[in-house]
Scaffold this active site. Sequence first.
Site, PDB file in Angstrom:
ATOM      1  N   LYS A  65     -71.270  24.451 -22.892  1.00 45.88           N
ATOM      2  CA  LYS A  65     -70.604  25.670 -22.417  1.00 45.88           C
ATOM      3  C   LYS A  65     -70.192  25.567 -20.941  1.00 45.88           C
ATOM      4  O   LYS A  65     -69.326  26.301 -20.488  1.00 45.88           O
ATOM      5  CB  LYS A  65     -71.509  26.893 -22.626  1.00 45.88           C
ATOM      6  CG  LYS A  65     -71.600  27.313 -24.082  1.00 45.88           C
ATOM      7  CD  LYS A  65     -72.421  28.579 -24.247  1.00 45.88           C
ATOM      8  CE  LYS A  65     -72.609  28.915 -25.706  1.00 45.88           C
ATOM      9  NZ  LYS A  65     -73.391  30.130 -25.938  1.00 45.88           N
ATOM     10  N   ASP A 102     -69.645  35.774 -25.620  1.00 45.24           N
ATOM     11  CA  ASP A 102     -71.057  36.175 -25.786  1.00 45.24           C
ATOM     12  C   ASP A 102     -71.292  37.506 -25.071  1.00 45.24           C
ATOM     13  O   ASP A 102     -72.064  38.348 -25.527  1.00 45.24           O
ATOM     14  CB  ASP A 102     -72.005  35.124 -25.173  1.00 45.24           C
ATOM     15  CG  ASP A 102     -72.134  33.884 -26.046  1.00 45.24           C
ATOM     16  OD1 ASP A 102     -71.868  33.980 -27.257  1.00 45.24           O
ATOM     17  OD2 ASP A 102     -72.486  32.814 -25.514  1.00 45.24           O
TER      18      ASP A 102
HETATM   19  P1  NAP Z   1     -80.023  27.363 -23.266  1.00 48.34           P
HETATM   20  O1  NAP Z   1     -78.822  27.348 -22.405  1.00 48.34           O
HETATM   21  O2  NAP Z   1     -80.637  26.081 -23.702  1.00 48.34           O
HETATM   22  O3  NAP Z   1     -81.137  28.238 -22.494  1.00 48.34           O
HETATM   23  C1  NAP Z   1     -82.404  28.473 -23.022  1.00 48.34           C
HETATM   24  C2  NAP Z   1     -83.250  29.262 -22.045  1.00 48.34           C
HETATM   25  O4  NAP Z   1     -84.517  29.496 -22.664  1.00 48.34           O
HETATM   26  C3  NAP Z   1     -83.541  28.522 -20.732  1.00 48.34           C
HETATM   27  O5  NAP Z   1     -83.628  29.446 -19.691  1.00 48.34           O
HETATM   28  C4  NAP Z   1     -84.883  27.870 -21.013  1.00 48.34           C
HETATM   29  O6  NAP Z   1     -85.688  27.693 -19.878  1.00 48.34           O
HETATM   30  C5  NAP Z   1     -85.552  28.916 -21.875  1.00 48.34           C
HETATM   31  N1  NAP Z   1     -86.553  28.290 -22.744  1.00 48.34           N
HETATM   32  C6  NAP Z   1     -86.371  27.287 -23.615  1.00 48.34           C
HETATM   33  N2  NAP Z   1     -87.526  26.987 -24.240  1.00 48.34           N
HETATM   34  C7  NAP Z   1     -88.458  27.805 -23.715  1.00 48.34           C
HETATM   35  C8  NAP Z   1     -89.836  27.984 -23.939  1.00 48.34           C
HETATM   36  N3  NAP Z   1     -90.514  27.224 -24.820  1.00 48.34           N
HETATM   37  N4  NAP Z   1     -90.487  28.946 -23.234  1.00 48.34           N
HETATM   38  C9  NAP Z   1     -89.830  29.692 -22.337  1.00 48.34           C
HETATM   39  N5  NAP Z   1     -88.516  29.578 -22.079  1.00 48.34           N
HETATM   40  C10 NAP Z   1     -87.832  28.642 -22.762  1.00 48.34           C
HETATM   41  O7  NAP Z   1     -79.749  28.164 -24.628  1.00 48.34           O
HETATM   42  P2  NAP Z   1     -78.799  29.432 -24.828  1.00 48.34           P
HETATM   43  O8  NAP Z   1     -77.464  29.018 -25.261  1.00 48.34           O
HETATM   44  O9  NAP Z   1     -78.935  30.285 -23.622  1.00 48.34           O
HETATM   45  O10 NAP Z   1     -79.490  30.132 -26.101  1.00 48.34           O
HETATM   46  C11 NAP Z   1     -80.702  30.845 -25.978  1.00 48.34           C
HETATM   47  C12 NAP Z   1     -80.999  31.586 -27.281  1.00 48.34           C
HETATM   48  O11 NAP Z   1     -79.999  32.551 -27.555  1.00 48.34           O
HETATM   49  C13 NAP Z   1     -81.058  30.669 -28.507  1.00 48.34           C
HETATM   50  O12 NAP Z   1     -82.081  31.138 -29.336  1.00 48.34           O
HETATM   51  C14 NAP Z   1     -79.721  30.902 -29.183  1.00 48.34           C
HETATM   52  O13 NAP Z   1     -79.773  30.708 -30.572  1.00 48.34           O
HETATM   53  C15 NAP Z   1     -79.485  32.374 -28.870  1.00 48.34           C
HETATM   54  N6  NAP Z   1     -78.049  32.738 -28.864  1.00 48.34           N
HETATM   55  C16 NAP Z   1     -77.637  33.675 -29.771  1.00 48.34           C
HETATM   56  C17 NAP Z   1     -76.321  34.071 -29.787  1.00 48.34           C
HETATM   57  C18 NAP Z   1     -75.858  35.107 -30.786  1.00 48.34           C
HETATM   58  O14 NAP Z   1     -74.648  35.256 -30.972  1.00 48.34           O
HETATM   59  N7  NAP Z   1     -76.756  35.837 -31.416  1.00 48.34           N
HETATM   60  C19 NAP Z   1     -75.393  33.526 -28.866  1.00 48.34           C
HETATM   61  C20 NAP Z   1     -75.857  32.569 -27.941  1.00 48.34           C
HETATM   62  C21 NAP Z   1     -77.197  32.183 -27.953  1.00 48.34           C
HETATM   63  P3  NAP Z   1     -85.340  26.623 -18.710  1.00 48.34           P
HETATM   64  O15 NAP Z   1     -84.367  27.354 -17.866  1.00 48.34           O
HETATM   65  O16 NAP Z   1     -86.643  26.374 -18.076  1.00 48.34           O
HETATM   66  O17 NAP Z   1     -84.761  25.432 -19.409  1.00 48.34           O
END
Ligand code: NAP
Length: 275
Positions: A65, A102
């Site tokens: 992204k 988003d």
């Molecule tokens: P991302 O860019 O990889 O970011 C993930 C975030 O979660 C980071 O801040 C990471 O921390 C944190 N994290 C990961 N594992 C963790 C753990 N075990 N404990 C605590 N924090 C943790 O992913 P993203 O794109 O933002 O997506 C995040 C979530 O949103 C996913 O579940 C995804 O499926 C969901 N999502 C849903 C939609 C929808 O349309 N419903 C759209 C987009 C995303 P660090 O900063 O330390 O790495």
Amino acid sequence: MKKFAIIGYPLKHSASPGIHNTAFQYYRMDAAYDKLEIDPVQFDVKLSKIKKESWSGFNVTIPYKQSIMTYLDRIDKAAQRIGAVNTVKVENDGSWSGYNTDYVGFLQPLEPYHPQIRSGLLAGAGGAARAVAFALCDLPYIERICLLVRSKQKGEMLLQDLKKYKSIEYYLVEMGNDKSEREYDLLVNATPVGMGELRGQMPFEPQSYAHKNTVVYDLIYNPVETIFLQAAKRTGLHIINGWPMLLGQAEEAFRIWTGKGFTIEIKQRVEKELR
Ligand code: NAP
């Protein structure tokens, strides 16, 4: 035929082809939506090649992204502010425009709750969390936002960007150091904690930060109810899962590409096929 695709890695479980192909079929459009799974080591080579081919648009997901932004000819203001693009439109002259849908998708199911949301607690500082954080800033009555993060550095960066955008009260708390001294009107999980291998965990105990009218929102849509949402539901709180956001961000991308939205029938067909 117009060609669309989702770019990401891995893409095995992506729901986007199912959603967009259903909409193309409903409108009888001569268009198809595919998956372009690109290994990170090949990203630049593949993108340079794709840019010369005849595509009409893309969705972009983890982990691209941000890296997609260097391939764009223009970036929408909101996407620039968020620092992430999840939708690309290939214009008639072949140039690429980037958007973040988003943001819109996240806000849609919150509309009925606008008047009661003055404070929000957001877990995560990744791509989705950035879109959510700026969306929270744009809620009409918001006064206070707390970021609950794993990596303080990423949280600080987001906090600085938010402060430049809107002057309200902000807090940054590291996970594990949270003492739940406050209650929030809205709790959001924008981490993957609750899905896949982390299915049995929750980012924090919702009841520790809630009052009786708190809305609890998990961006995860599979499982339909994470244990975070189950805990909130047991306490009698309002819950929202990631499904309406998934549909909302897809609809906004579809509108950017085609000028058309999703009818109730499209949404029903998608729900029947994908849920
Ligand atoms: P991302 O860019 O990889 O970011 C993930 C975030 O979660 C980071 O801040 C990471 O921390 C944190 N994290 C990961 N594992 C963790 C753990 N075990 N404990 C605590 N924090 C943790 O992913 P993203 O794109 O933002 O997506 C995040 C979530 O949103 C996913 O579940 C995804 O499926 C969901 N999502 C849903 C939609 C929808 O349309 N419903 C759209 C987009 C995303 P660090 O900063 O330390 O790495």
